[in-house]
Design an enzyme around this catalytic site. Sequence first.
Site, PDB file in Angstrom:
ATOM      1  N   HIS A   1      -1.420  -9.301   4.679  1.00  0.00           N
ATOM      2  CA  HIS A   1      -1.542  -8.247   3.675  1.00  0.00           C
ATOM      3  C   HIS A   1      -0.312  -7.341   3.671  1.00  0.00           C
ATOM      4  CE1 HIS A   1      -2.880  -4.028   2.778  1.00  0.00           C
ATOM      5  NE2 HIS A   1      -3.273  -4.618   1.661  1.00  0.00           N
TER       6      HIS A   1
ATOM      7  N   GLU B   1       2.431  -9.047   1.924  1.00  0.00           N
ATOM      8  CA  GLU B   1       2.194  -8.961   0.473  1.00  0.00           C
ATOM      9  C   GLU B   1       2.785  -7.660  -0.077  1.00  0.00           C
ATOM     10  OE1 GLU B   1      -0.570  -6.660  -1.910  1.00  0.00           O
ATOM     11  OE2 GLU B   1      -1.951  -7.990  -0.848  1.00  0.00           O
ATOM     12  N   HIS B   2       2.495  -6.524   0.587  1.00  0.00           N
ATOM     13  CA  HIS B   2       3.057  -5.246   0.150  1.00  0.00           C
ATOM     14  C   HIS B   2       4.583  -5.283   0.158  1.00  0.00           C
ATOM     15  CE1 HIS B   2      -0.033  -1.847   0.103  1.00  0.00           C
ATOM     16  NE2 HIS B   2      -0.766  -2.943   0.207  1.00  0.00           N
TER      17      HIS B   2
ATOM     18  N   GLU C   1      -4.390   3.188   2.942  1.00  0.00           N
ATOM     19  CA  GLU C   1      -5.279   2.186   2.340  1.00  0.00           C
ATOM     20  C   GLU C   1      -6.436   1.889   3.308  1.00  0.00           C
ATOM     21  OE1 GLU C   1      -3.298  -1.477   1.290  1.00  0.00           O
ATOM     22  OE2 GLU C   1      -5.037  -2.259   0.210  1.00  0.00           O
TER      23      GLU C   1
END
Lengths: 429, 431
Positions: free
Chosen positions: A67, A70-71, A142
């Site tokens: 993840h 991905e960012h 997040e």
Amino acid sequence: MEKRVYETLHEELFYEKMDNGLDVYILPKKGFNKTYATFTTNYGSVDNQFVPLGKTEMKRVPDGIAHFLEHKLFEKENGDVFQQFSKQGASANAFTTFTRTAYLFSSTDNVEKNLETLMDFVQTPYFSDKTVEKEKGIIGQEIRMYDDNPDWRVYFGAIESMYHSHPVKIDIAGTVESIAQITKELLYECYETFYHPSNMLLFVVGPVDEQKIMQQIRDNQAKKSFPQAPEVKRFAYEEPSAVAEKKKVIPMHVQTNKCFVGIKAPSVPEAGEQKLRHEIAFHVALDYLFGKSSPHYERLYREGLIDDTFMYDYTEERGFGFALVGGDTRDAERLASEIQTVLLSFAAETIKKEEFERVKKKKIGAFLRALNSPEYIANQFTRYAFYGSNLFDILPALSSLAMDDIAAVASSCFRDSQIAVCEVVPKGQ
Amino acid sequence: MVDEKVTAVGPVRVHTISTDKYKTNTIVWKMKAPLAKETVTLRALLPYVLQSGTADYPSVKALRTYLDELYGATLNVDLTKKGEHHIMTIRIDVANERFLPEQTPLLAKAFQLLADLLFRPALDGSRFVADIVEQEKRALRQRIQAVYDDKMRYANMRLVEEMCKGEPYALSPNGELEDVDGITAEGLYRYYERALAEDELDLYVIGDVAEDAVLNAVKQRFSLPDRPKRERASMTSVKPRREVREVIERQDVKQGKLNIGYRTNVTYEDDDYYALQMFNGIFGGFSHSKLFINVREKASLAYYAASRLESHKGLLMVMSGIEPANYEKARRIIDEQMQAMKNGDFTDDEMAQTKAVIRNQLLETLDTPRGLVEVLYHNVVSTRKRPIDEWIACTDQVTREDVVRVADKVELDTVYFLTGMEATEDGKTGV
């Protein structure tokens, strides 16, 4: 380029495998304004142990790195790719699941430019120490956001209860502590291992000319060179078939109780039509038991144990499958026990033919409705393709679904050993 | 761009949009009335009671079984507010029989079902069925309470409550908890009759249909007596200028929610509407906007930092999720972005980018039946009519001076901060 025609659905799909191994699919959709494209790698949060490209030893990486990667892929030496997309009138995004990372854009203009941007940014990694550190603050928030969200907590709590060691039990974003260990070197290592074209799929759906788009993709890929990549070696987790713990209770600052009953599939088919059928059978079984037209739904609703947040869903991915049933309730304990009773007392042979047919009809309608959505088509097609099956085979699979398929799911999964419960309750109760 | 045909059938405005791009056909029914304390909870309950049964299918189970038979037709309801109007929506979406092996006339059946839901509900004499009403009251209470557990929604709601205290807009479209108990099956039925007689009614049909067929279906099944045309009041109540308010609330949360409300003094009715959309786009509407770039990307303070408009009421709302200790820092950065907007401190690139993205967003919205109806419905809510072609053309014409003019009208009104228990007294622990 290969053309596949789905006559009943009035859809035509175009396919080609690039020389570097990339699978490309194009689904022209006349009448739509929007073109939606996803560029997906077969790599997600569960892939936390693997043999890095060019190495021989299995390696464990920090939780949440897929993840995080991905960012970070959006940021380049000369700025942010979001900017590039919005200059071209597109909205871009990405998401990471247990087993996939997808990058996407949608736009009604400049489709070819945006497609070029999508392919290029995903295939040009740039990570620096500075931007990696900065991202830890953003992803930290997040994670905090989800920490405060009781729906997420009860969802993940149920998954945690079901699994002993399989990394599906680890939050996709990781924890504030685990992401602190991420470095740019680790990001490059994951990238090089999993972002090889032969591990990826590009899907374009929208009002496009398939010949032109395919040619563009061919030209783009031909410009780039990739090393030969053997198939990725992922760690094979030994997961016991029964659930890890029967019940988990999470006290939170909430007013409403929440409850999910998790059903863990002891095993799932690996690939192909068999996998598709297994998944559909599970969905149909849940719909039969808990759909709004079921006797159980009516009873639970009347007793005030469920409200319109009640939901049920089955998730099947590479190597695991689980269902979740539940929602907000005034009495989490009672709802959990009611749902378990429904599951454990279910006997597939008592299903009436007409009720079975009705659930299938409902599913056919829902599938047609889903095909209105370019997002659904691209995302789900990719998911099925990674398992060697085909989204458009859902319709024939539904039509031919038999009572035996339901009975098989019920006898292996609707058992006490496969059921775990997670409740979120108000603090101090 | 969108072929919307509008014809009045009695008091019902029928909007037909013919297109063959979907695999389903969609019917959307909307009822609009002023947002008011006396009726808000009744209206929040009514559509849920209506979707629980008809004369022919008098229970949820019977009705849902019938929907499953219609190849899983979906039926759902919701409540929204637009400016100071309260809108009930009922949607039915049904497969286009063209894609099915058997040629059941699904759309005709969906029409009949909607008519039955509205005009032939499940009744017990001249009231709704008490059991259904009690069940739906319970579900409504749970719906109202659920907001408290979703901190993002909660912070949004609290900001609006604080900001619009004393104005109808402070009401939640889901009604008021303390008014749920008092509703009876008789009272709700009386309100239902009144709503059908007085509300503004709109029916949208989107799909593989011809206008004639739609109008015939409506005439056959939706005959309502004509009603006197009512004056349409302007939607905005002008608020006097006042001191900026700061509200700090504590709960056991890990992430603080900083939500800031501004009065834009521009609404959908105004010439400056498109300039306002541009303002919001540059300021906080998108991932290239100032808020996202400066609060998230540069300062690394938040995962989300964005703004949105309520164009019928003329409000601009900023929302962000931050570490409680970063309150001052985040506020300062947000204030600076607003000041930059007022100073005209944005580039031509930002203008061009925002125009491209707004255009894209609008066209994408038109691709879904639901989005299409929501865009078109603005013209029902407002006295000002804006055809969709105009949206794109006029957005393109917005100049930097227009955006600065709008920025100049934007006034900070209320700052709301939901924070954790451990922060110091004033909620402003060191940065």
